[in-house]
Design an enzyme around this catalytic site. Sequence first.
Site, PDB file in Angstrom:
ATOM      1  N   SER A  21      50.001  27.712  48.053  1.00 15.45           N
ATOM      2  CA  SER A  21      51.148  28.639  48.133  1.00 15.45           C
ATOM      3  C   SER A  21      52.429  27.888  48.488  1.00 15.45           C
ATOM      4  O   SER A  21      53.499  28.148  47.924  1.00 15.45           O
ATOM      5  CB  SER A  21      50.891  29.690  49.215  1.00 15.45           C
ATOM      6  OG  SER A  21      49.828  30.527  48.846  1.00 15.45           O
ATOM      7  N   ARG A  25      56.024  27.111  46.256  1.00 12.75           N
ATOM      8  CA  ARG A  25      57.320  27.543  46.786  1.00 12.75           C
ATOM      9  C   ARG A  25      58.288  26.368  46.948  1.00 12.75           C
ATOM     10  O   ARG A  25      59.498  26.517  46.780  1.00 12.75           O
ATOM     11  CB  ARG A  25      57.113  28.267  48.127  1.00 12.75           C
ATOM     12  CG  ARG A  25      56.565  29.692  47.945  1.00 12.75           C
ATOM     13  CD  ARG A  25      55.864  30.162  49.199  1.00 12.75           C
ATOM     14  NE  ARG A  25      55.480  31.571  49.171  1.00 12.75           N
ATOM     15  CZ  ARG A  25      54.381  32.054  48.587  1.00 12.75           C
ATOM     16  NH1 ARG A  25      53.551  31.252  47.957  1.00 12.75           N
ATOM     17  NH2 ARG A  25      54.114  33.355  48.635  1.00 12.75           N
ATOM     18  N   GLY A  92      48.794  33.456  39.177  1.00  9.01           N
ATOM     19  CA  GLY A  92      49.463  34.714  39.513  1.00  9.01           C
ATOM     20  C   GLY A  92      50.685  34.469  40.376  1.00  9.01           C
ATOM     21  O   GLY A  92      51.718  35.144  40.244  1.00  9.01           O
ATOM     22  N   GLN A 167      53.030  37.889  47.062  1.00 10.12           N
ATOM     23  CA  GLN A 167      53.627  37.575  45.759  1.00 10.12           C
ATOM     24  C   GLN A 167      54.717  38.575  45.416  1.00 10.12           C
ATOM     25  O   GLN A 167      55.790  38.194  44.934  1.00 10.12           O
ATOM     26  CB  GLN A 167      52.534  37.556  44.679  1.00 10.12           C
ATOM     27  CG  GLN A 167      51.552  36.407  44.887  1.00 10.12           C
ATOM     28  CD  GLN A 167      50.447  36.360  43.857  1.00 10.12           C
ATOM     29  OE1 GLN A 167      50.299  37.268  43.032  1.00 10.12           O
ATOM     30  NE2 GLN A 167      49.653  35.312  43.894  1.00 10.12           N
ATOM     31  N   ASP A 313      42.079  35.651  50.392  1.00 11.98           N
ATOM     32  CA  ASP A 313      41.453  34.700  49.462  1.00 11.98           C
ATOM     33  C   ASP A 313      40.122  34.151  49.989  1.00 11.98           C
ATOM     34  O   ASP A 313      39.382  33.498  49.260  1.00 11.98           O
ATOM     35  CB  ASP A 313      42.399  33.525  49.184  1.00 11.98           C
ATOM     36  CG  ASP A 313      43.583  33.962  48.337  1.00 11.98           C
ATOM     37  OD1 ASP A 313      43.498  35.029  47.699  1.00 11.98           O
ATOM     38  OD2 ASP A 313      44.593  33.233  48.304  1.00 11.98           O
ATOM     39  N   ARG A 344      36.794  40.197  42.543  1.00  9.80           N
ATOM     40  CA  ARG A 344      36.015  39.419  43.520  1.00  9.80           C
ATOM     41  C   ARG A 344      35.029  40.251  44.324  1.00  9.80           C
ATOM     42  O   ARG A 344      34.135  39.684  44.961  1.00  9.80           O
ATOM     43  CB  ARG A 344      36.961  38.636  44.451  1.00  9.80           C
ATOM     44  CG  ARG A 344      37.589  37.458  43.736  1.00  9.80           C
ATOM     45  CD  ARG A 344      38.443  36.600  44.641  1.00  9.80           C
ATOM     46  NE  ARG A 344      38.971  35.481  43.876  1.00  9.80           N
ATOM     47  CZ  ARG A 344      40.064  34.802  44.209  1.00  9.80           C
ATOM     48  NH1 ARG A 344      40.745  35.122  45.302  1.00  9.80           N
ATOM     49  NH2 ARG A 344      40.468  33.792  43.464  1.00  9.80           N
TER      50      ARG A 344
HETATM   51  C1  S3P Z   1      49.590  34.238  47.255  1.00 13.26           C
HETATM   52  C2  S3P Z   1      49.437  35.524  47.680  1.00 13.26           C
HETATM   53  C3  S3P Z   1      48.167  36.271  47.595  1.00 13.26           C
HETATM   54  C4  S3P Z   1      46.991  35.337  47.372  1.00 13.26           C
HETATM   55  C5  S3P Z   1      47.271  34.306  46.319  1.00 13.26           C
HETATM   56  C6  S3P Z   1      48.472  33.456  46.701  1.00 13.26           C
HETATM   57  C7  S3P Z   1      50.925  33.593  47.374  1.00 13.26           C
HETATM   58  O1  S3P Z   1      48.238  37.174  46.520  1.00 13.26           O
HETATM   59  O2  S3P Z   1      45.840  36.079  47.019  1.00 13.26           O
HETATM   60  O3  S3P Z   1      46.154  33.460  46.129  1.00 13.26           O
HETATM   61  O4  S3P Z   1      51.025  32.361  47.236  1.00 13.26           O
HETATM   62  O5  S3P Z   1      51.883  34.321  47.599  1.00 13.26           O
HETATM   63  P1  S3P Z   1      48.844  38.661  46.661  1.00 13.26           P
HETATM   64  O6  S3P Z   1      50.262  38.564  47.020  1.00 13.26           O
HETATM   65  O7  S3P Z   1      48.652  39.286  45.297  1.00 13.26           O
HETATM   66  O8  S3P Z   1      47.999  39.329  47.701  1.00 13.26           O
END
Ligand code: S3P
Length: 431
Positions: A21, A25, A92, A167, A313, A344
């Site tokens: 993450s 960023r 994602g 996210q 996660d 999951r």
């Molecule tokens: C993440 C936020 C989470 C997490 C993903 C990484 C991020 O998702 O499950 O692996 O880096 O912001 P969600 O915001 O959909 O919960």
Amino acid sequence: MNIRGGNITLKGEIIAPGDKSISHRAIMLGAISEGETIIHNFLFSEDCINTINIFEDMGVNIKIDNKIIKVKGVGLNGLKKSAKKLYVGNSGTTIRLVSGILSGQKFSTEILGDSSINRRPMKRIIEPLSMMGANIKSKDGNYPPLKILSSNKLNGIKYKQNIASAQVKSSIMFLSLYAKGITKIIEPYKSRDHTERMMKYFGVDIVQKNNTIIINPKIKPLAKEVIVPGDISSISFFIVGALILKDSHITIRNVGYNITRRGIIDVLNTMGANIKIFNCRNKNNEEIVDMEVKYSRLNGVEIKGEVIPRLIDEIPIIAVAASCAEGKTVIKNASELKVKESNRIFSTVQNLSSMGINIEETDDGMIINGSNKILAASLKSYGDHRIVMSMIIAAFKAKGTSNIDDINSIETSYPDFFKTLNKLIDFNEFK
Ligand code: S3P
């Protein structure tokens, strides 16, 4: 891949790989900052490399020299229209966060990914970004590919999220830097706050109070040096491995210990885990620790509410720990798991029940009746990195030879998984 389990002990010292993450960023914020951002301990996984490629496609100069990344920031308005469509692969985080940045540009873009990305819901970002003035077209109003058209009027909003998603929050936060006026975001529960911490570190005017974030876009982000902490999600496989495999004793260095990410440690402690935390330090607004983990007798536990976003996660590997614990574990309020890289809840329950575990799928989680009898089985990856790594650990515990159909997805988050594993056992002996 075949795995011969039943007689494995993890011993030794490992270093956690860079946090996924935070790596994403650092590239994103570095690209739209003024000046050069230098990134150490970046995670060179498929997902994060896709983020690098996207910003290079938009004209950002990103140099990699001896694993250190130098991003020449172009400022908020310096990105250029890419000659090709932007490709996020399996990520994602990339598609949702970058959509916030793209909604603030004076050009239109198309952004897409692999077949799994095409099943991930985007309405959750399209809705708030559109309220701010963004112009986004999607498949059926919800799915990628996304077409993000330029917009000439962007305003700050007050937005109450109905799901705790970092996210979604971060996507809004990125667009807020381009909007007129203040943006206020309220989360039901606090999700990972790396964007808040990094934006603050880059000088942005941002206030965090409980579950509310307020951004005033008057101060532009300025480049910084970022040391990426180790990824607690990646090393959670080894933490649980050491807890459930007899006589194990491991030390893990450089683990990111941000409170919004360490729900797994809280839960494992409640289950009776022997985890010692030491060497606490702080780098660029993020806590980092070392830890020692020893084989432990675990008990079942109830996992629900505010802790869920702090361990979202890690639920598949927590389910593996719960399968080896004494008593019942109930996981609730986790329906977000259904829209991850795989469903999951389904993929975890299917695999663990094929290993003889008494486990039941519920509408928003699962119920696991722990036992010490976990059987070797034919396991399925569902194309999901976290399912694969969780099931490898489960297979270590099971007596006999298990098989997992496809391990390639590990590349998305932990390309060094087997290299690290080999520091704790000679894996060739068990393949
Ligand atoms: C993440 C936020 C989470 C997490 C993903 C990484 C991020 O998702 O499950 O692996 O880096 O912001 P969600 O915001 O959909 O919960």
